[in-house]
Design a protein around this motif. Structure first.
Motif, PDB file in Angstrom:
ATOM      1  N   ALA A 274     -34.523 -17.425   7.011  1.00  0.00           N
ATOM      2  CA  ALA A 274     -33.439 -16.551   5.293  1.00  0.00           C
ATOM      3  C   ALA A 274     -32.597 -15.880   6.304  1.00  0.00           C
ATOM      4  O   ALA A 274     -31.345 -15.735   5.918  1.00  0.00           O
ATOM      5  N   ALA A 275     -32.770 -15.201   7.223  1.00  0.00           N
ATOM      6  CA  ALA A 275     -32.473 -14.087   7.902  1.00  0.00           C
ATOM      7  C   ALA A 275     -31.245 -14.773   8.736  1.00  0.00           C
ATOM      8  O   ALA A 275     -30.099 -13.821   8.989  1.00  0.00           O
ATOM      9  N   ILE A 276     -31.443 -14.998   9.869  1.00  0.00           N
ATOM     10  CA  ILE A 276     -30.724 -16.080  10.123  1.00  0.00           C
ATOM     11  C   ILE A 276     -29.764 -17.010   9.255  1.00  0.00           C
ATOM     12  O   ILE A 276     -28.213 -16.338  10.048  1.00  0.00           O
ATOM     13  N   LEU A 277     -29.713 -17.606   8.483  1.00  0.00           N
ATOM     14  CA  LEU A 277     -28.812 -17.928   6.891  1.00  0.00           C
ATOM     15  C   LEU A 277     -27.503 -16.904   6.925  1.00  0.00           C
ATOM     16  O   LEU A 277     -26.686 -16.713   6.931  1.00  0.00           O
ATOM     17  N   GLU A 278     -28.441 -15.188   7.105  1.00  0.00           N
ATOM     18  CA  GLU A 278     -27.710 -14.296   6.721  1.00  0.00           C
ATOM     19  C   GLU A 278     -27.008 -14.080   7.802  1.00  0.00           C
ATOM     20  O   GLU A 278     -25.570 -13.700   7.805  1.00  0.00           O
TER      21      GLU A 278
ATOM     22  N   ILE B 275     -28.462 -24.130   6.381  1.00  0.00           N
ATOM     23  CA  ILE B 275     -26.825 -24.211   6.796  1.00  0.00           C
ATOM     24  C   ILE B 275     -25.898 -25.432   6.146  1.00  0.00           C
ATOM     25  O   ILE B 275     -25.014 -25.017   6.087  1.00  0.00           O
ATOM     26  N   ALA B 276     -27.045 -27.038   5.738  1.00  0.00           N
ATOM     27  CA  ALA B 276     -25.990 -27.438   5.541  1.00  0.00           C
ATOM     28  C   ALA B 276     -25.753 -26.995   4.446  1.00  0.00           C
ATOM     29  O   ALA B 276     -24.161 -27.733   3.865  1.00  0.00           O
TER      30      ALA B 276
ATOM     31  N   GLY C  90     -19.546 -24.330   4.299  1.00  0.00           N
ATOM     32  CA  GLY C  90     -18.933 -25.381   4.941  1.00  0.00           C
ATOM     33  C   GLY C  90     -19.858 -25.301   6.701  1.00  0.00           C
ATOM     34  O   GLY C  90     -20.145 -23.608   6.964  1.00  0.00           O
ATOM     35  N   PRO C  91     -21.355 -25.960   6.814  1.00  0.00           N
ATOM     36  CA  PRO C  91     -22.187 -25.764   8.456  1.00  0.00           C
ATOM     37  C   PRO C  91     -21.038 -25.310   9.328  1.00  0.00           C
ATOM     38  O   PRO C  91     -19.932 -26.048   9.873  1.00  0.00           O
TER      39      PRO C  91
ATOM     40  N   ASN D 293     -24.640 -34.141   7.678  1.00  0.00           N
ATOM     41  CA  ASN D 293     -23.506 -33.777   7.978  1.00  0.00           C
ATOM     42  C   ASN D 293     -22.959 -32.243   8.326  1.00  0.00           C
ATOM     43  O   ASN D 293     -21.803 -31.709   8.532  1.00  0.00           O
ATOM     44  N   VAL D 294     -24.023 -31.725   9.355  1.00  0.00           N
ATOM     45  CA  VAL D 294     -23.803 -30.773  11.163  1.00  0.00           C
ATOM     46  C   VAL D 294     -24.049 -31.845  12.270  1.00  0.00           C
ATOM     47  O   VAL D 294     -24.974 -32.464  12.378  1.00  0.00           O
ATOM     48  N   VAL D 295     -23.176 -31.054  12.469  1.00  0.00           N
ATOM     49  CA  VAL D 295     -22.920 -31.327  14.061  1.00  0.00           C
ATOM     50  C   VAL D 295     -23.933 -30.191  15.123  1.00  0.00           C
ATOM     51  O   VAL D 295     -23.590 -28.995  14.807  1.00  0.00           O
TER      52      VAL D 295
END
Length: 392
Positions: A79-83, A111-112, A117-118, A155-157
Motif C-alpha cells: 500500500a505504501a509503495i503504491l502511493e 500496480i496493474a 496505467g502501470p 499487462n505490466v512490463v
C-alpha cells in the motif's frame, strides 16, 4: 531416558517449544562438548537433525497465506509503495526479502490497476547463497521467469534481475550494482522511482563493528561500494557494522522510499543465556499461534522445522554462522535516523488494507500504531513491525 520423554515434539505448544530449545542445546553441546549429559543424549538419538523443507513456489505461497506473519508486512508495504510511486513511469524495486519475492504478485496486481496505467517495473533481487528458511526449491532464474509471465498476464512490463549478493558482506555487490545502474540511467535524463523493500532479511547481516575504508583513491579500479561517492584521493578508516554501512550506502542512492519490516525481538547478545531468554520469550508466539489453526500435517511439520532451525541458529551457532540476529524496532529506528533517513506515516488506506487482511485470520492477531509505525501483535505481544523511510 529417551529424548521423547524429556519433551513431546508432538505435544501441546509449550512442549513443542521446549522440544525445539532442547534440540538446540543438544546441538550446541555436541559441538562444544560443554555438557556430558546433553552430548550423551545426542549420541543416543540419531533423529535430532532438523529436516527443513524446500518449498515449491505454490507451496511457499500457500504456506505464507496461513498466518499474517509475512502477509502483514506485504500488505502494509504494498500500500505504501503504491502511493510512493504515483506519477512515475519507471519503477525500480529492490526486493530484499526472506520469502523469495512472494510479495511481488500482489504488488503487481495493485500496480496493474493504477488509474494512470502501470509503469515499467525493474525488479532486482539479491541471489543470497545462504540456506536460510524458508527455502525455495527453484532457481531465481525460474522464479524470475514466472514473475515476468505473471506480470505480462496483468499487462505490466517487468524486467527481472538477480545480483549475486548476500547478507554476509552487507549486500556490498548489490550496492555496487545499484550505484552503477543509477549512474547509467541518470544519463538518460528521465526520473525513476527507486523502492527498497527490506522484508525480514537485514537482520541476517552482521552487527559487529568492523574497521572499514570509507574513501578510496581515485585511481583504484575497485572502489568500495560503501563509499558515498568518489570525492578525493585520500582514504580513511572508520568503525562501522555491515548494517550501518548498508543503510548509509542506501541513503547515498537517494531512494524514493525504503520499507523496513522485521520481527520485533533482540537476538544480538553475545551472552548465550541472554539470547536463550530472548528467543524463548519471543518464539513461543509462532508455536502458540499455529496451535490455534493448524493441526497435525505436513504444513505444520514444515512450519515448526523452520522455527526449530531459527532456535538452533540462535542457540548453537556463533560467529558468521549465527545469522539470526534480530534487533527490536527501536534500535532499527535509531539506525535509520543515524543513516540520515526520516520516518513517514502509513496512510489510512494502508492501515485499512492491513486490517482487512487480519480479518481473514484467526482471533488473537492485532494491529497497533506506534507513532508512524505499524506493529503486528499476537495476544497483545509485539510480533512484526513495519516502518517507512525517506531521505532526510
Amino acid at each position: 531416558m529417551g529424548f521423547e520423554q524429556h519433551c513431546a515434539p508432538d505435544g501441546d505448544s509449550n512442549q513443542r517449544l521446549t522440544c525445539g530449545f532442547l534440540r538446540a542445546l543438544i546441538a550446541r553441546a555436541t559441538k562444544t562438548g560443554s555438557c556430558k549429559m546433553l552430548t550423551a543424549m545426542a549420541n543416543a538419538n540419531a533423529d535430532l537433525m532438523i529436516q527443513t523443507h524446500k518449498y515449491s513456489i505454490t507451496e511457499l505461497a500457500s504456506f505464507i497465506d496461513l498466518t499474517p506473519w509475512h502477509r502483514f508486512g506485504f500488505s502494509a508495504a504494498n500500500a505504501a509503495i503504491l502511493e510512493a510511486i504515483e506519477g512515475f513511469s519507471i519503477v525500480h524495486i529492490v526486493d530484499l526479502s526472506s520469502t523469495h519475492c512472494m510479495q511481488i504478485p500482489t504488488l503487481i496486481d495493485a500496480i496493474a490497476n493504477r488509474p494512470e496505467g502501470p509503469p515499467f517495473i525493474k525488479l532486482t533481487v539479491a541471489g543470497a547463497t545462504a540456506d536460510i528458511p524458508p527455502m525455495l526449491d527453484h532457481s531465481y532464474e525460474e522464479l524470475g521467469s514466472k514473475l515476468v509471465n505473471f506480470a505480462r498476464s496483468r499487462n505490466v512490463v517487468l524486467e527481472f534481475r538477480v545480483v549475486p549478493s548476500s547478507s554476509a558482506d552487507g549486500f556490498s555487490s548489490l550496492i555496487e550494482q545499484l550505484r552503477v545502474q543509477q549512474i547509467v540511467f541518470a544519463d538518460g535524463g528521465e526520473g525513476e522511482a527507486l523502492v527498497i523493500n527490506c522484508h525480514m532479511m537485514l537482520h541476517n547481516t552482521s552487527e559487529e563493528t568492523l574497521n572499514v575504508i570509507i574513501n578510496m583513491p581515485n585511481n583504484d579500479m575497485s572502489p568500495n561500494p560503501y563509499s558515498s561517492m568518489p570525492s578525493s584521493s585520500s582514504s580513511s578508516t572508520s568503525s562501522a557494522s555491515h548494517r550501518t554501512m548498508f543503510l548509509k550506502a542506501l541513503r547515498s542512492l537517494d531512494p524514493t522510499i525504503v520499507v523496513l519490516v522485521d520481527e520485533d525481538a533482540d537476538f544480538t547478545s553475545s551472552d548465550l543465556v541472554c539470547r536463550l531468554r530472548s528467543a524463548f520469550n519471543f518464539l513461543w508466539i509462532p508455536y502458540d499461534a499455529v496451535e490455534a489453526f493448524l493441526r497435525q500435517g505436513k504444513q505444520r511439520q514444515w512450519y515448526e522445522a523452520d522455527i526449530c532451525w531459527k532456535i538452533e541458529n540462535v542457540i548453537s551457532q556463533e560467529g558468521v554462522q549465527r545469522v539470526e540476529r534480530l534487533e527490536p524496532k527501536c534500535r532499527w529506528v535509531q539506525r535509520m535516523r543515524n543513516a540520515n533517513f526520516r520516518s513517514v506515516s502509513f496512510s489510512e488506506d494502508a492501515v485499512s488494507e492491513v486490517k482487512g487482511m487480519l480479518d481473514e485470520h484467526a482471533a488473537g492477531w492485532g494491529l497497533k500504531r506506534e507513532e508512524e509505525d505499524l506493529v503486528l501483535t499476537w495476544k497483545g505481544h509485539n510480533v512484526v513491525f513495519a516502518t517507512l523511510w525517506v531521505p532526510a
